[in-house]
Design a protein around this motif. Structure first.
Motif, PDB file in Angstrom:
ATOM      1  N   MET A   1       0.561  -0.867   0.167  1.00  0.00           N
ATOM      2  CA  MET A   1      -0.170  -0.266   0.069  1.00  0.00           C
ATOM      3  C   MET A   1       0.946   1.209  -0.037  1.00  0.00           C
ATOM      4  O   MET A   1       1.338   1.882   1.196  1.00  0.00           O
ATOM      5  CB  MET A   1      -0.620  -0.126   1.525  1.00  0.00           C
ATOM      6  CG  MET A   1      -1.381   1.369   1.539  1.00  0.00           C
ATOM      7  SD  MET A   1      -2.540   1.266   3.036  1.00  0.00           S
ATOM      8  CE  MET A   1      -2.449   3.002   3.941  1.00  0.00           C
ATOM      9  N   ASN A   2       0.996   2.093  -1.244  1.00  0.00           N
ATOM     10  CA  ASN A   2       1.183   3.610  -1.020  1.00  0.00           C
ATOM     11  C   ASN A   2       0.890   4.607  -1.215  1.00  0.00           C
ATOM     12  O   ASN A   2      -0.123   4.155  -2.101  1.00  0.00           O
ATOM     13  CB  ASN A   2       2.402   3.141  -2.259  1.00  0.00           C
ATOM     14  CG  ASN A   2       3.984   2.511  -2.313  1.00  0.00           C
ATOM     15  OD1 ASN A   2       3.934   1.585  -1.645  1.00  0.00           O
ATOM     16  ND2 ASN A   2       4.033   2.208  -3.864  1.00  0.00           N
TER      17      ASN A   2
ATOM     18  N   THR B   1       4.617   3.456   2.830  1.00  0.00           N
ATOM     19  CA  THR B   1       4.841   2.317   2.434  1.00  0.00           C
ATOM     20  C   THR B   1       4.154   1.360   2.714  1.00  0.00           C
ATOM     21  O   THR B   1       4.243   1.370   4.328  1.00  0.00           O
ATOM     22  CB  THR B   1       6.425   2.329   1.754  1.00  0.00           C
ATOM     23  OG1 THR B   1       6.949   2.241   2.599  1.00  0.00           O
ATOM     24  CG2 THR B   1       6.211   3.835   0.292  1.00  0.00           C
ATOM     25  N   GLU B   2       4.606  -0.570   2.833  1.00  0.00           N
ATOM     26  CA  GLU B   2       4.308  -1.187   2.949  1.00  0.00           C
ATOM     27  C   GLU B   2       5.425  -1.468   4.278  1.00  0.00           C
ATOM     28  O   GLU B   2       5.177  -2.178   5.616  1.00  0.00           O
ATOM     29  CB  GLU B   2       4.929  -2.632   2.152  1.00  0.00           C
ATOM     30  CG  GLU B   2       3.438  -2.559   1.010  1.00  0.00           C
ATOM     31  CD  GLU B   2       4.290  -3.638   0.317  1.00  0.00           C
ATOM     32  OE1 GLU B   2       4.561  -4.522   0.658  1.00  0.00           O
ATOM     33  OE2 GLU B   2       3.397  -3.199  -0.781  1.00  0.00           O
ATOM     34  N   ASN B   3       7.161  -0.977   4.289  1.00  0.00           N
ATOM     35  CA  ASN B   3       7.742  -1.086   4.937  1.00  0.00           C
ATOM     36  C   ASN B   3       8.373   0.691   6.015  1.00  0.00           C
ATOM     37  O   ASN B   3       8.658   0.376   6.694  1.00  0.00           O
ATOM     38  CB  ASN B   3       9.176  -1.538   4.686  1.00  0.00           C
ATOM     39  CG  ASN B   3       9.396  -2.376   3.568  1.00  0.00           C
ATOM     40  OD1 ASN B   3       8.181  -3.161   4.115  1.00  0.00           O
ATOM     41  ND2 ASN B   3       9.758  -2.441   2.455  1.00  0.00           N
TER      42      ASN B   3
ATOM     43  N   LEU C   1       8.747   1.064   9.947  1.00  0.00           N
ATOM     44  CA  LEU C   1       7.663   0.312  10.690  1.00  0.00           C
ATOM     45  C   LEU C   1       7.996  -0.102  12.046  1.00  0.00           C
ATOM     46  O   LEU C   1       7.568   0.285  12.921  1.00  0.00           O
ATOM     47  CB  LEU C   1       7.092  -0.089   9.774  1.00  0.00           C
ATOM     48  CG  LEU C   1       5.638  -0.297   8.298  1.00  0.00           C
ATOM     49  CD1 LEU C   1       4.895  -1.148   8.296  1.00  0.00           C
ATOM     50  CD2 LEU C   1       5.124   1.718   9.556  1.00  0.00           C
TER      51      LEU C   1
ATOM     52  N   TRP D   1      -4.347   2.097   9.788  1.00  0.00           N
ATOM     53  CA  TRP D   1      -3.612   1.772   8.877  1.00  0.00           C
ATOM     54  C   TRP D   1      -2.393   1.273   9.808  1.00  0.00           C
ATOM     55  O   TRP D   1      -1.828   0.114  10.062  1.00  0.00           O
ATOM     56  CB  TRP D   1      -2.754   2.836   8.029  1.00  0.00           C
ATOM     57  CG  TRP D   1      -1.205   2.298   7.436  1.00  0.00           C
ATOM     58  CD1 TRP D   1      -1.053   1.416   6.511  1.00  0.00           C
ATOM     59  CD2 TRP D   1      -0.042   2.742   8.558  1.00  0.00           C
ATOM     60  NE1 TRP D   1       0.455   1.135   6.393  1.00  0.00           N
ATOM     61  CE2 TRP D   1       1.023   1.926   7.829  1.00  0.00           C
ATOM     62  CE3 TRP D   1      -0.250   3.627   9.297  1.00  0.00           C
ATOM     63  CZ2 TRP D   1       2.343   2.164   7.974  1.00  0.00           C
ATOM     64  CZ3 TRP D   1       1.340   3.698  10.324  1.00  0.00           C
ATOM     65  CH2 TRP D   1       2.480   3.519   9.320  1.00  0.00           C
TER      66      TRP D   1
ATOM     67  N   ARG E   1      -3.678  -1.749  11.389  1.00  0.00           N
ATOM     68  CA  ARG E   1      -3.392  -3.473  10.789  1.00  0.00           C
ATOM     69  C   ARG E   1      -1.558  -3.342  10.901  1.00  0.00           C
ATOM     70  O   ARG E   1      -1.665  -4.858  10.822  1.00  0.00           O
ATOM     71  CB  ARG E   1      -4.117  -2.869   9.462  1.00  0.00           C
ATOM     72  CG  ARG E   1      -5.578  -3.036   8.406  1.00  0.00           C
ATOM     73  CD  ARG E   1      -5.943  -2.734   7.665  1.00  0.00           C
ATOM     74  NE  ARG E   1      -5.015  -1.876   6.451  1.00  0.00           N
ATOM     75  CZ  ARG E   1      -5.496  -0.970   6.503  1.00  0.00           C
ATOM     76  NH1 ARG E   1      -6.901  -0.438   6.699  1.00  0.00           N
ATOM     77  NH2 ARG E   1      -4.947   0.363   5.946  1.00  0.00           N
ATOM     78  N   ASN E   2      -0.994  -2.590  10.836  1.00  0.00           N
ATOM     79  CA  ASN E   2      -0.002  -2.793  11.313  1.00  0.00           C
ATOM     80  C   ASN E   2       0.617  -2.952  13.125  1.00  0.00           C
ATOM     81  O   ASN E   2       1.913  -3.503  13.035  1.00  0.00           O
ATOM     82  CB  ASN E   2       0.410  -1.896  10.596  1.00  0.00           C
ATOM     83  CG  ASN E   2       1.315  -1.841   8.850  1.00  0.00           C
ATOM     84  OD1 ASN E   2       1.521  -2.673   8.491  1.00  0.00           O
ATOM     85  ND2 ASN E   2       0.291  -0.649   8.591  1.00  0.00           N
TER      86      ASN E   2
END
Length: 153
Positions: free
Chosen positions: A1-2, A75-77, A88, A136, A139-140
């Motif tokens: 996800m960006n 971003t994802e990381n 993250l 977000w 979720r993380n």
């Protein structure tokens, strides 16, 4: 996800900047008074030290103010707010301050305070973007708290 969001400085940055100049303006007449009555040297040195330290903090904040970016990239990381980037795994928690005008602080692991660059408000559609950002974070697995954001400079 960006995802990319437009961000701006929180109101507290402007208030802190104004308070620094107010403190300098209050201290200047004190220095001038002691310079006219130049018998004791200690008050002159103390007043000058206070003014110079306040001016140093104001100048550092002003240059950081000029470098502030207006874009948050997720971003994802990692999260990037130029010139800073946080993986993250390095994010300890996200702090939300305020109700009507919400500002966001991203506290990194091992840091005592929120960095100047990781304290922001969303530019438009604040409520919608805050909800997306907090979803977000959930979720993380990033902890979200509501409270005061403690930041240095």
């Amino acid at each position: 996800m960006n995802k990319t969001y437009a961000i701006k400085l929180p109101t507290s940055v402007y208030i802190q900047f104004a308070c620094l100049f107010l403190l300098i303006a209050i201290q200047l007449p004190n220095l001038l008074f002691w310079l006219r009555n130049s018998r004791p040297v200690a008050p002159i040195v103390i007043s000058l030290a206070v003014i110079l330290s306040l001016a140093a903090v104001a100048s550092v904040q002003f240059f950081m103010f000029l470098r502030k970016n207006d874009r948050l990239e997720i971003t994802e990381n990692f999260i990037r707010i130029s010139p800073m980037e946080a993986p993250l795994a390095d994010i300890e928690r996200i702090i939300v301050h305020g109700y009507f005008f919400q500002s966001i602080g991203i506290k990194r692991r091992g840091k005592r305070f929120v960095s100047f660059y990781f304290h922001f408000r969303f530019e438009d559609n604040e409520d919608e973007h805050v909800k997306e950002f907090l979803q977000w974070a959930g979720r993380n697995g990033i902890e979200v708290t509501h409270g005061r954001i403690i930041r240095w400079i």
